[in-house]
Design a protein around this motif. Structure first.
Motif, mmCIF file in Angstrom:
data_model
loop_
_atom_site.group_PDB
_atom_site.id
_atom_site.type_symbol
_atom_site.label_atom_id
_atom_site.label_comp_id
_atom_site.label_asym_id
_atom_site.label_seq_id
_atom_site.Cartn_x
_atom_site.Cartn_y
_atom_site.Cartn_z
ATOM 1 N N GLY A 1 0.791 -1.229 0.000
ATOM 2 C CA GLY A 1 0.000 0.000 0.000
ATOM 3 C C GLY A 1 0.819 1.273 0.000
ATOM 4 O O GLY A 1 0.265 2.372 -0.073
ATOM 5 N N ALA A 2 2.154 1.149 0.067
ATOM 6 C CA ALA A 2 2.995 2.348 0.103
ATOM 7 C C ALA A 2 3.056 2.997 -1.289
ATOM 8 O O ALA A 2 3.141 2.320 -2.310
ATOM 9 C CB ALA A 2 4.393 1.998 0.571
ATOM 10 N N VAL A 3 3.006 4.331 -1.308
ATOM 11 C CA VAL A 3 3.076 5.095 -2.549
ATOM 12 C C VAL A 3 4.343 5.933 -2.531
ATOM 13 O O VAL A 3 4.665 6.563 -1.519
ATOM 14 C CB VAL A 3 1.845 6.018 -2.704
ATOM 15 C CG1 VAL A 3 1.951 6.832 -3.991
ATOM 16 C CG2 VAL A 3 0.574 5.199 -2.718
ATOM 17 N N SER A 4 5.072 5.926 -3.647
ATOM 18 C CA SER A 4 6.269 6.755 -3.752
ATOM 19 C C SER A 4 6.286 7.418 -5.125
ATOM 20 O O SER A 4 5.573 7.016 -6.044
ATOM 21 C CB SER A 4 7.537 5.906 -3.543
ATOM 22 O OG SER A 4 7.583 4.835 -4.467
ATOM 23 N N VAL A 5 7.095 8.446 -5.230
ATOM 24 C CA VAL A 5 7.218 9.211 -6.473
ATOM 25 C C VAL A 5 8.618 8.987 -7.031
ATOM 26 O O VAL A 5 9.614 9.153 -6.321
ATOM 27 C CB VAL A 5 6.967 10.711 -6.229
ATOM 28 C CG1 VAL A 5 7.105 11.496 -7.524
ATOM 29 C CG2 VAL A 5 5.584 10.910 -5.630
ATOM 30 N N ALA A 6 8.696 8.605 -8.306
ATOM 31 C CA ALA A 6 9.989 8.338 -8.927
ATOM 32 C C ALA A 6 10.777 9.632 -9.112
ATOM 33 O O ALA A 6 10.195 10.690 -9.383
ATOM 34 C CB ALA A 6 9.789 7.663 -10.283
#
Length: 852
Positions: A47-52
């Motif tokens: 469920g973790a969201v990250s931005v490239a």
């Protein structure tokens, strides 16, 4: 972020093992690779969201849906991520530092452009208005700036229109090149509102830079400022328009925010009506992700803005910090209303709805079918405000449903209100009274004064002419319909069933006679209607049992109900969702629970949980728990020992009696009885008897320690051990005191240790030859009994009278001579005993025989 951080399941923080995840990436945010979502349910970062790195600035969105593995319930949410250019609004305002001196302007600001609410640059000259937290600034830098580009910062004040309150600008310019004109930088600022024709200007501009990348958390003194513009105003003129052109096209806007967090609140219905509360205009709009509502194409005048609080109160748990409505005067192209602030509250609160009950059943199962198509129509909030008479259903949480407590306030329930007077009267303890108005949607609420007491409160609906007129108006539309496939209120354990029954008497009576031979009016009416079928699973308490218990605990169905009647196994199905670590539980299909393996579960209280479902209608279910306690097995073993008070002489054979009793309520296992014989006593043998014929006794002799082992001694059993012993010969004529101790124990805990041991004391007397006997048949001193005769391995005795005549002679005398055929008088004896070592001992003496 993690998308599950603020998600819940049945009011508790979400456990991701309970759900499945479905991602809906319509706009391709995830497919682009810029936004990364961990979709691995086995990962710790599920469920973790990250931005490239290198992701372009912009707004990225995707939807996701979670499904309850247990019963298939679903809910949907949207994730919005705004990627911006580097900014640092917390950076110190270096313009206040005395270390910087204003110099001639060495760079050019060539233009200022607005952005819309989505962060997109508005490049065309058009008349519009809106809100933003971003502007675009076009700048040019000179050559000498070439080698100072590690970090460059622009500080300025942005003024909009006639506002004298600046918006602070703080932006990095590290990506700009020298000697290149019209380079656009995107600047993030505090949120502001802009209107048609506003003049934008930058004032108090400062350009600073540094070229040392080793500095962490730099302050003003770490920067250079040779290029600066401190005071001159740089203006960019937006299109100037005539205010008169929007007299009939004005706009009212405002926000709803969370008082505690300052964050906007989306998905809130807001109603606009005339301030004089007259009939006519009634518009409804839904706040967007920025918490803003908007009403357009309005004529100048005074308006009433009302927040419809049903969903805010009942679902989000938020309450108005002050007012939930305000009057707004529109006298320009756009009017910015004050924010409505909402937050959590611990105050007492009453609320409810007033609706037009078209079928008169007392159940809220109607809706306002605005387009009269017989179906609940979903309104699209993105299309802007609509006439409240066109409202049927706003899907505020995106779950695709309008029923159930989580969707309270989404549906137009054919509610109506009265803006002229208060129709709800509230009474409470100690004479408390109050009143509340009913909103346009039929929702009313009353926050009880802060110092009010707990107790019984009543809410009374008081009809008046205004409310009567509102009821007539909505009733006359003919658009109030009964909901299809209603999921009732806030219960999972209720379904709607179609029941058919007679509307006429079941038995009709008529008389036939000579004159009347026919009746044609025996009519039976049948009507089918909706009826609620409720399933109730009641909690079960199966009492206390010992760990060694094996058998039936109880039946979970015994107190469960279906439509008010006891359930039968063929009507329901059940599933245990929690066994609390219990082992060896048998769950019968008829609902009976049994423990199959005794002693395998540790002591403690066990709470099991199960779901009860109606057969054929799995969506009609309820939950319950089963509780019982396993107690540690305990026994109460008691032991007693006695030598029965016998007189003992050396060499005598005598016996001890040991009695073992299980006084407890549970069986004792691995029972061990230890008897320590005293010195001077020799063990011979043991016999036993028991009130339980199945008792088995093992014997182990180690010197004077005798150990008896009993594999099982059931509750209430009495075991008697008879221990045969012989008194050893003693040295001298002094008696020997003998003390014998016995103990009992078992594998179980004995809760009364005071009776687990016993002691017997007696005396071994020395060898003794009496000199008087009275052979009269009274069993007292009838025979010549030599005390301790058994100390000799063999013996011989000779008895003669005073004349020297032999009257009795015997080897291995057994203490039986009672002077048969002899007269009273004095007799003499010679007794010779040979001990175990072969030594002979001789005793001589006289005996007085007394006969009556």
């Amino acid at each position: 972020i993690n998308i599950f951080d603020n998600d819940e399941l049945d009011g508790r923080p979400l456990d991701t093992s309970d759900i499945t995840l479905t991602v809906i990436d319509i706009e391709g945010a995830l497919a682009s690779g810029f936004i990364i979502l961990n979709q691995d349910p086995n990962s710790e970062n599920f469920g973790a969201v990250s931005v490239a790195p290198g992701t372009p600035a912009g707004v990225y969105t995707f939807d996701y849906e979670i499904t309850d593995k247990l019963d298939g319930r679903k809910d949907r949410a949207t994730v919005t991520i705004r990627v911006t250019d580097p900014v640092d609004p917390e950076f110190d305002d270096c313009r206040e530092s005395a270390s910087f001196v204003c110099e001639e302007n060495s760079f050019n600001v060539e233009g200022i452009y607005l952005s819309d609410s989505f962060g997109n640059k508005i490049e065309s000259e058009r008349c519009d208005f809106g809100s933003s937290s971003e502007v675009y600034v076009s700048v040019s830098l000179p050559n000498q700036f070439e080698n100072t580009r590690f970090e460059t910062r622009l500080l300025a004040d942005l003024f909009i229109g006639d506002s004298q309150v600046p918006v602070k600008i703080s932006a990095f310019l590290g990506t700009l090149n020298p000697n290149q004109e019209n380079q656009i930088i995107r600047v993030i600022s505090d949120s502001f509102l802009w209107n048609c024709g506003d003049v934008l200007s930058l004032r108090n501009i400062l350009l600073i830079w540094r070229d040392n990348e080793e500095i962490l958390n730099p302050v003003c003194e770490d920067y250079e400022s040779a290029l600066s513009e401190c005071a001159d105003e740089i203006k960019v003129q937006s299109p100037v328009i005539n205010e008169e052109s929007c007299i009939d096209a004005g706009r009212i806007t405002g926000r709803i925010v969370n008082e505690q967090t300052g964050q906007p609140i989306s998905g809130v219905p807001v109603v606009l009506s005339k301030a004089d509360r007259s009939d006519g205009l009634k518009m409804i709009a839904i706040t967007g992700n920025n918490g803003r509502y908007l009403f357009e194409n309005l004529v100048f005048g005074k308006y009433l803005v009302q927040v419809q609080e049903a969903n805010l109160n009942a679902v989000k748990g938020l309450f108005a910090a002050s007012a939930s409505e305000m009057e707004v005067t529109l006298d320009g192209c756009v009017t910015q209303a004050d924010d409505f602030s909402y937050g959590t509250s611990n105050r007492l609160h009453l609320s409810g709805i007033v609706w037009y009950d078209s079928n008169g059943n007392g159940q809220q199962d109607e809706w306002f079918d605005a387009n009269d198509d017989g179906q609940v129509t979903l309104n699209d909030p993105s299309r802007g405000a609509i006439d409240i008479r066109d409202w049927e259903w706003f899907d505020l949480n995106g779950d695709g449903r309008y029923d159930g407590p989580e969707n309270y306030g989404e549906l137009n329930i054919a509610g109506f209100g009265n803006s002229q007077s208060s129709n709800i009267k509230v009474n409470g303890p100690n004479g408390l009274d109050g009143e509340a108005m009913i909103s346009q949607s039929g929702y009313w609420n009353k926050v009880i004064p802060e110092n009010a007491d707990f107790g019984d409160y009543t809410a009374q609906l008081v009809m008046d002419n205004f409310l009567n007129e509102s009821a007539k108006n909505i009733g006359e539309t003919g658009l109030i319909k009964t909901l299809p496939n209603l999921r009732v209120a806030d219960f999972n354990n209720v379904r709607v069933d179609i029941q058919c029954g007679l509307t006429t008497p079941e038995v009709l009576t008529r008389e036939l006679s000579r004159s009347i031979k026919r009746h044609i009016d025996l009519h039976f009416g049948i009507r089918c209607h909706e009826e609620f079928v409720e399933i109730i699973a009641n909690d079960d308490e199966f009492g206390e049992h010992f760990v060694s218990f094996m058998g039936t605990l109880g039946n979970i169905l015994d107190n469960d109900l279906l439509n008010g009647n006891p359930v039968t196994p063929d009507q329901v199905d059940f599933e245990f969702t929690e066994l609390d670590g219990l082992i060896g539980l048998n769950i019968d299909e008829n609902g009976e629970l049994s423990l199959l393996i005794p002693g395998i579960n540790p002591p403690g209280t066990y709470q099991l949980e199960y779901v009860l479902r109606e057969n054929g209608f799995p969506e009609n279910f309820d939950r319950a728990s089963v509780t019982f306690t396993l107690l540690a097995d305990n026994v109460d073993l008691a032991v007693e020992k006695t030598s029965n008070g016998v007189e003992i002489f050396e060499g005598d054979n005598f016996e001890y009696t040991v009695t073992v009793t299980n006084l407890g309520e549970t069986n004792a296992t691995n029972v061990e009885v230890i008897d320590i014989l005293p010195s001077g006593v020799t063990y011979v043998s043991t016999a036993f008897s028991s009130s339980d014929n199945s008792v088995d006794v093992g014997i182990r002799v180690e010197g004077n320690r005798i150990t008896y082992t009993i594999p099982s001694l059931s509750a209430g059993t009495v075991l008697t051990l008879t221990i045969f012993v012989q008194a050893d010969a003693i040295n001298g004529q002094n008696p020997l005191n003998i003390t014998n101790q016995v103990t009992v124990s078992s594998a179980e805990e004995d809760f009364d240790m005071s009776n687990n041991s016993d002691v017997d004391s007696n005396v071994v007397n020395a060898f003794f030859i009496p000199n008087v006997i009275t052979p009269n048949g009274d069993n007292k001193n009838d025979a010549f009994e030599i005390k301790g005769i058994s100390k000799f391995a063999s013996n011989d005795i000779l008895i003669f009278n005073r004349y020297g005549d032999h009257v009795y002679e015997k080897s291995n005398y057994d203490n039986s001579w009672d002077a048969p055929g002899q007269v009273a008088g004095t007799y003499f004896y010679i007794f010779q005993g040979t001990d175990a070592a072969g030594r002979m001992h001789e005793f001589k003496g006289w005996i007085q025989v007394i006969k009556d």
